[in-house]
Enzyme design. Structure first.
Site, PDB file in Angstrom:
ATOM      1  N   GLU A   1       6.375  -7.772   6.295  1.00 22.26           N
ATOM      2  CA  GLU A   1       5.802  -8.997   6.872  1.00 22.26           C
ATOM      3  C   GLU A   1       6.710 -10.149   6.452  1.00 22.26           C
ATOM      4  O   GLU A   1       7.297 -10.817   7.293  1.00 22.26           O
ATOM      5  CB  GLU A   1       4.361  -9.219   6.384  1.00 22.26           C
ATOM      6  CG  GLU A   1       3.700 -10.444   7.000  1.00 22.26           C
ATOM      7  CD  GLU A   1       2.276 -10.721   6.467  1.00 22.26           C
ATOM      8  OE1 GLU A   1       1.908 -10.203   5.400  1.00 22.26           O
ATOM      9  OE2 GLU A   1       1.550 -11.487   7.145  1.00 22.26           O
TER      10      GLU A   1
ATOM     11  N   HIS B   1      -5.921  -3.286  11.875  1.00 19.57           N
ATOM     12  CA  HIS B   1      -5.388  -4.252  10.902  1.00 19.57           C
ATOM     13  C   HIS B   1      -6.186  -5.545  11.031  1.00 19.57           C
ATOM     14  O   HIS B   1      -5.815  -6.443  11.790  1.00 19.57           O
ATOM     15  CB  HIS B   1      -3.892  -4.482  11.169  1.00 19.57           C
ATOM     16  CG  HIS B   1      -3.223  -5.368  10.157  1.00 19.57           C
ATOM     17  ND1 HIS B   1      -1.857  -5.368   9.946  1.00 19.57           N
ATOM     18  CD2 HIS B   1      -3.709  -6.306   9.309  1.00 19.57           C
ATOM     19  CE1 HIS B   1      -1.546  -6.238   9.024  1.00 19.57           C
ATOM     20  NE2 HIS B   1      -2.655  -6.851   8.619  1.00 19.57           N
TER      21      HIS B   1
ATOM     22  N   ASP C   1      -5.502  -9.289  12.342  1.00 13.22           N
ATOM     23  CA  ASP C   1      -5.186  -9.684  10.966  1.00 13.22           C
ATOM     24  C   ASP C   1      -6.295 -10.563  10.370  1.00 13.22           C
ATOM     25  O   ASP C   1      -7.172 -10.040   9.705  1.00 13.22           O
ATOM     26  CB  ASP C   1      -3.823 -10.383  10.905  1.00 13.22           C
ATOM     27  CG  ASP C   1      -3.123 -10.208   9.572  1.00 13.22           C
ATOM     28  OD1 ASP C   1      -3.647  -9.475   8.717  1.00 13.22           O
ATOM     29  OD2 ASP C   1      -2.038 -10.786   9.376  1.00 13.22           O
ATOM     30  N   ASP C   2      -6.223 -11.870  10.593  1.00 11.91           N
ATOM     31  CA  ASP C   2      -7.220 -12.808  10.046  1.00 11.91           C
ATOM     32  C   ASP C   2      -7.646 -13.744  11.172  1.00 11.91           C
ATOM     33  O   ASP C   2      -7.241 -14.908  11.220  1.00 11.91           O
ATOM     34  CB  ASP C   2      -6.599 -13.606   8.892  1.00 11.91           C
ATOM     35  CG  ASP C   2      -6.137 -12.700   7.772  1.00 11.91           C
ATOM     36  OD1 ASP C   2      -6.967 -12.260   6.974  1.00 11.91           O
ATOM     37  OD2 ASP C   2      -4.919 -12.394   7.728  1.00 11.91           O
TER      38      ASP C   2
ATOM     39  N   HIS D   1       0.795  -3.213   3.624  1.00  6.34           N
ATOM     40  CA  HIS D   1       1.531  -4.296   4.270  1.00  6.34           C
ATOM     41  C   HIS D   1       2.971  -4.207   3.772  1.00  6.34           C
ATOM     42  O   HIS D   1       3.217  -4.147   2.554  1.00  6.34           O
ATOM     43  CB  HIS D   1       0.975  -5.663   3.862  1.00  6.34           C
ATOM     44  CG  HIS D   1      -0.311  -6.035   4.527  1.00  6.34           C
ATOM     45  ND1 HIS D   1      -1.424  -5.252   4.496  1.00  6.34           N
ATOM     46  CD2 HIS D   1      -0.647  -7.141   5.251  1.00  6.34           C
ATOM     47  CE1 HIS D   1      -2.400  -5.856   5.171  1.00  6.34           C
ATOM     48  NE2 HIS D   1      -1.953  -7.008   5.642  1.00  6.34           N
TER      49      HIS D   1
ATOM     50  N   HIS E   1      -8.523  -8.044   8.240  1.00  4.97           N
ATOM     51  CA  HIS E   1      -9.096  -8.297   6.907  1.00  4.97           C
ATOM     52  C   HIS E   1     -10.472  -8.896   7.143  1.00  4.97           C
ATOM     53  O   HIS E   1     -10.575  -9.985   7.724  1.00  4.97           O
ATOM     54  CB  HIS E   1      -8.225  -9.274   6.116  1.00  4.97           C
ATOM     55  CG  HIS E   1      -6.813  -8.803   5.956  1.00  4.97           C
ATOM     56  ND1 HIS E   1      -6.351  -8.230   4.793  1.00  4.97           N
ATOM     57  CD2 HIS E   1      -5.771  -8.812   6.823  1.00  4.97           C
ATOM     58  CE1 HIS E   1      -5.073  -7.902   4.950  1.00  4.97           C
ATOM     59  NE2 HIS E   1      -4.695  -8.235   6.176  1.00  4.97           N
TER      60      HIS E   1
END
Ligand code: HPA
Ligand code: ZN
Length: 346
Positions: free
Chosen positions: A208, A25, A287-288, A205, A27
């Site tokens: 969340e 996961h 994630d980011d 997703h 991005h």
């Protein structure tokens, strides 16, 4: 954050041994560090409000998913050429390899780039070259998962899939990201069915910011094989039982959850231990990472400190990451054996 996973992952007598892990996961657009953003802006003649990385980073204070997404999309205007996409993905894969990542399943958001007038072949060209070179140069295997921006709606998602199908061999699956509440999985039933017919793997997703009903819909209507985040599934004991019984993975992102206040405002209150106690197949991911304070190793280190995770729990999380991946069974066995070897030599 520092790369201190080596403190827990390093083997005595060897400064280089890292616990092998898969990242499921992340991005790729969320790995755009401010330094690279400034470099690409200069290279492409794009005007930024400032070229001072520290000043740009000061904007990274979020109180919700949307507050993050607004900045994340704005920053992506610096990506113009195949080289830009190549450099972005290569920077992530290089950093991930240094964290012990042996395999990565990487989200990308083509709609954002299409809206910025970048042809889809430029996006695929840069990313595919980077993933190919990472296999050769870094010994990291990887695949791309194309996410639909749920707030752009179902018709746009279907058009995006059609545009991407000529590059079918360049991606392994589809996902669903961006603003969650108000855009339930049920809107995307047709496009996920089409993706499934094309042999693509499916994730979304869910849970969340949206409630457990979004997770149910992702499972029942989209046929997803993993839930990205899924924290709010814990609110529904029947859903927890389903996830446990079917061993449907949850790709959890602790630093993201705290940065966006989507699970807890503090890592020590994060539900990871409840998830493990419930017998859920949980993985840890970044994630980011350019926005939320660190990469997969930073997430593991921070959780180890906050929750006092044991080496055995970290081994379990590493094994889970390969089990939950879309790798062929033989590769799962090979990577899981690498985790066992790491454990035995620790
Ligand atoms: N959630 C939803 N969509 C996203 C995210 C996220 O954390 N990052 C990039 N797109
Ligand atoms: Zn995400």
């Amino acid at each position: 954050m520092s790369q201190t996973i080596s403190a827990s992952a390093t083997q005595p007598g060897s400064a280089t041994a890292l616990r092998p892990i898969a990242e499921l996961h992340v991005h790729v657009e969320g790995t755009l560090e401010v330094e690279l953003m400034v470099k690409l802006a200069r290279r492409n003649g794009i005007v930024l409000p400032t070229y001072d990385a520290d000043v740009l980073r000061e904007k990274y204070k979020f109180d919700s998913l949307q507050s993050f997404l607004d900045i994340y999309y704005e920053n992506l205007a610096v990506l113009k050429t195949e080289d830009d996409f190549y450099d972005l993905a290569t920077a992530y894969l290089t950093r991930a390899a240094a964290a012990g990542v042996r395999h990565a399943e990487i989200f990308f958001d083509p709609q954002t780039h299409l809206l910025n007038d970048i042809p889809i072949e430029v996006v695929f060209g840069g990313f595919s070259a980077a993933l190919g070179d990472a296999r050769t140069n870094l010994d990291v295997s990887s695949g791309l998962i194309m996410c639909f921006l749920r707030d752009q709606g179902a018709d746009a998602a279907m058009q995006t899939l059609e545009q991407a199908l000529p590059f079918r061999d360049s991606f392994i699956g589809v996902g669903l990201d961006s603003a969650e509440v108000g855009f339930p999985p049920s809107l995307f039933t047709d496009v996920f069915a089409r993706a499934s017919a094309e042999g693509l793997r499916r994730v979304a997703h869910a849970g969340e910011e949206g409630g457990p009903d979004y997770v149910w819909e992702a499972l029942d209507l989209l046929g997803v094989e993993r839930i990205d985040h899924g924290n709010r599934a814990l609110e529904d004991p029947y859903l927890v039982a389903r996830l446990r019984d079917e061993q449907i993975p949850l790709t959890v992102c602790p630093l993201s959850n705290v940065a966006l206040r989507t699970a807890s405002s503090d890592l020590s209150q994060h539900p990871l231990l409840n998830m493990l106690d419930e017998g859920l197949l949980v993985t840890i991911n970044s994630d980011d990472p350019a926005y939320f304070g660190g990469y997969i190793d930073d997430n593991l280190t921070a959780m180890t400190e906050a929750l006092d995770l044991s080496p055995a729990q970290l081994d379990t999380l590493a094994e889970n990451s390969f089990t939950a991946s879309f790798l062929p069974e033989a590769d799962k066995i090979r990577y899981t054996a690498e985790v066992s070897k790491y454990r035995a030599e620790r």
